[in-house]
Scaffold this active site. Sequence first.
Site, PDB file in Angstrom:
ATOM      1  N   HIS A  27       0.823  -1.207   0.000  1.00 42.54           N
ATOM      2  CA  HIS A  27       0.000   0.000   0.000  1.00 42.54           C
ATOM      3  C   HIS A  27       0.861   1.264   0.000  1.00 42.54           C
ATOM      4  O   HIS A  27       0.537   2.238  -0.661  1.00 42.54           O
ATOM      5  CB  HIS A  27      -0.920  -0.025   1.225  1.00 42.54           C
ATOM      6  CG  HIS A  27      -1.975   1.025   1.201  1.00 42.54           C
ATOM      7  ND1 HIS A  27      -3.178   0.838   0.553  1.00 42.54           N
ATOM      8  CD2 HIS A  27      -2.012   2.267   1.725  1.00 42.54           C
ATOM      9  CE1 HIS A  27      -3.919   1.923   0.685  1.00 42.54           C
ATOM     10  NE2 HIS A  27      -3.234   2.812   1.388  1.00 42.54           N
TER      11      HIS A  27
ATOM     12  N   HIS B  17     -10.329   2.239  -1.208  1.00 39.87           N
ATOM     13  CA  HIS B  17     -10.517   1.847   0.188  1.00 39.87           C
ATOM     14  C   HIS B  17     -11.285   0.530   0.202  1.00 39.87           C
ATOM     15  O   HIS B  17     -12.335   0.402   0.834  1.00 39.87           O
ATOM     16  CB  HIS B  17     -11.239   2.945   0.984  1.00 39.87           C
ATOM     17  CG  HIS B  17     -10.421   3.425   2.143  1.00 39.87           C
ATOM     18  ND1 HIS B  17     -10.966   3.836   3.327  1.00 39.87           N
ATOM     19  CD2 HIS B  17      -9.078   3.539   2.304  1.00 39.87           C
ATOM     20  CE1 HIS B  17      -9.990   4.189   4.161  1.00 39.87           C
ATOM     21  NE2 HIS B  17      -8.840   4.034   3.554  1.00 39.87           N
TER      22      HIS B  17
END
Lengths: 247, 742
Positions: free
Chosen positions: B48, B95
């Site tokens: 990430h 998300h």
Amino acid sequence: MRFAVIQFPGSNCDQDCLHALRDDMAQEAEYVWHKTDSLAGFDAVVVPGGFSYGDYLRCGAIARFSPVMAAVKTAAADGPPVFGVCNGFQILCESGLLPGALIRNRSLQFVCEEVGLRVETSDSPFTCAIPVGTILRMPVAHGEGCYFADHETLRDLETHDQVLVRYVDAKTGEPVAAANPNGSLANIAGVCNRERNVFGLMPHPDRACNRRLGSEDGKRIFQSVIDTLAGRRPAPKDDAVLAPVGA
Amino acid sequence: MQSEPAITPELVAKHGLTPEEYQRIETILGRTPNFTELGVFSVMWSEHCSYKNSRIELRKFPTEGPRVLVKAGEENAGVIDVGDGWGVAFKMESHNHPSAIEPFQGAATGVGGIIRDIFTMGARPVFSLNSLRFGPIQGDGEAVRTNRRLFAGVVAGISHYGNCIGIPTIGGEIYFDESYQGNPLVNVFCLGVLRHEQIARGAAKGVGNPVFYVGAETGRDGLAGAAFASRDLTEESKEDRPAVQVGDPFKEKLHLDACLELLATDAVAGIQDMGAAGLTCSTCETASRGGSGVEIDLNLVPQREPGMTPYEILLSESQERMLIIAKKGREAEVQAIFDKWDLPCARIGVVNDDGMMRVKVGDRVAAEIPARALADEAPLYRREAKARPPEPPLDLATVPEVDLHAALLTLLAHPTIASKHWVWRQYDHMVRTGTMVAPGSDAAVFYVREAGKILAATSDCNALYCKLDPREGARIAVAEAARNLACSGATPLAVTDNLNFGNPHRPENFWQLRECVEGLAEMCRAFDTPVTGGNVSLYNENPDGAIFPTPTVGMVGLIEDETHVTTQNFKAEGDVILLLGEPGDELGGSQFLAVVHGRKEGLPPRLNVEHELALQKALRDLIRTGKIRSAHDCSEGGLAVALAECCVSGAEQIGAAFWLEGIRDDQMLFNESQSRVVVSVAAEDAATILARFSEAGVPAQEIGRVGGMELTAEFRHTTYSWPVETLRETWHDSIGKIMGAS
């Protein structure tokens, strides 16, 4: 004319109102910060939409305690037009400046769409430039816009001609259930106080002041206030409660 | 202070670091890391934050162009020039994992995060889009009910955050497919506007400059969320719910206004939002970009609860926080602005020149790591890729003939194609009074009053195509985005992308990623739309396997004049309908095949880039003459769905009749051939316009007329007819009816 646009933390239509007043209506308009306690020098007050203080409790429940609301109350008592849009309407109801309350939409969902509004009376500083029965188109955008009041209050509102705008089918002009975006009693979209100088409505005239946005009908409400302040229109019922021109 | 756990191979593995990665950490530090430092490395070197599995591929994107002011990867978001000294900052971010576990807060904080990325650049956010994917919501059963709950929760979360903060959500896309069951995709896009000279940088520069922490207090929420997002979702993922943050849009609104007020003062040397990996990421990245070091004292960090360890404070992903490097001597100005907005603001450290990220607790050093090594020197991997054999072309003989009258209604009612009115009615899509074309047309169109510019924006990706042919699917995603902009009257400027894929350690998944990146890169070059930033989300898997490869393309375009703004719905009785592009006949990968026949197979349509470019240019040129009354591209559901939408997507409904010749009616109605647009023009202009398209080398033919209250398709042997009222109801109310049934 000089308009005050109140800014609470969490107001989010403050810029839109200022822009509409300055650029679409060619008026003077200034922000007034919530920590301010005087509105001296303004001809009219706009309480804009948004989520004042986050509205995590109940819409407008915290804003009513803000210092600037004392000033708004003073102004309202002195007579200048005070006009709340969306969250501003909720705040004015919470503050006791307008009767009734705005509760959660019957759908339990936020609703953003264009609605039809019928002008129910021209006898107010906010609708004096609009003939009775005129259908206006402008957007609503709220989660708690269902107008609610007890039976007696509703009867009083009708008796004293305090319902200024109602949700209607934009084609037929009828206040049918399908045209009511939030379940408001009697399709009420906006009311004024008995003295007729405080007005609140859930729809957004500030979002309907430019042809780019698909409707300019909001201008007619702002124009009514401007005309009233300029003394161009016959005064409503009682001269004493009207704004002193240029105050 | 309690003692920290000892470093063991098990603890290293639990932090998602390989033995080789751990070795590298020891080499960088020249010693064994302590527990806090291990945690810091694990989040910064997660996929990430570091893009360690994708960065080599991402280098293939075109990132340069005359309009690019801030390039991809330089800052929180890219910035492009839109003329007259104005720029726009925009980016898309995912998300997905948080939303799978806690849909409302997962989606809400996704919106909050992308908005922070934009105002950190010094830009005022003006609108958002979102691109969502869920499992099927039609029908009954446990899985379907869960999908409906996730869908409703994500929409409510976006609505909650976006509406409260006062940034309109004006468009996007939503698809429903089994592959997203248990792993929905939530990609959020935000765009902001700024003057060129207002671009703010996320660099810690100037030795002795004070480092401020502003915004919400740090709590234990979202601990190591970046690491969580870099693993497969499993049954046990629910246990990770504490890794999902809780959003406070009110606080972020204050934060936004305070930061923009502060950035206007010139008292700021650098600014960085605390998103993934929180305080850790913001300190080491600013130091790395500034070529400096940063020293902070955790005792000075505003904290929501007592007893937090350095590990917890550094890895917390509490929302609505920001790191500001002020200019020395301007501290009082910073303090005054945050006092005005009643926001916490604490001086927690200082910029120095030793290149270290040094974290102290009072006098004790809790972590000391070379900033650049931590932020920018994560290991990069070129994973093994294994191509899937190409799909065989669809054999039409195996597709039985079905009731085509019913088929159109089935497609219009399918949630992927049906109106998303139920969704965007819940989003405030009109605040900031610039929405010229509301959600639902080919692209959203917004007038940015600060700059006096009209922007169009869209997000697109047909992931079924990408599953069947990743490279072609990605090429089509870019072409379709550009086509949607062209239909709205806009010239495409630049792209942000969100690459959603499965676990990169599985060779087929990595091959999909590589193919898609190369497909996107090729088409971004062709359209001259550099990639200015984006996001990679890997490990999107559920127990049944990886999601469809989903490289979502967000594209921004500019409309020169208000009169060029064009919408998709038919406008007037008697107008002539023209089909631009070849009628086509390929059914592979089509929604018709998937939804009506239950077959997700065949080769998806092929894209001819020359045809596409010529079509879009000619369309834009003709829109500028003012003679194109409506324009709508043919995508999912083919020509029949496109024409039905032209009839029913406006405020007023109107019918149409069209005729076509082909071998099979289902092919003619529902094929999804590329480079096709339906336009309507006044009858007296039709001949001239057909001639203009022909001169531009774009195939164009008259296929019908607008009028009446039915949509009628006339073929050689059969005529199909649908009352417009039925089409409208089927298409418009479908999702509301499905969701009402939950």
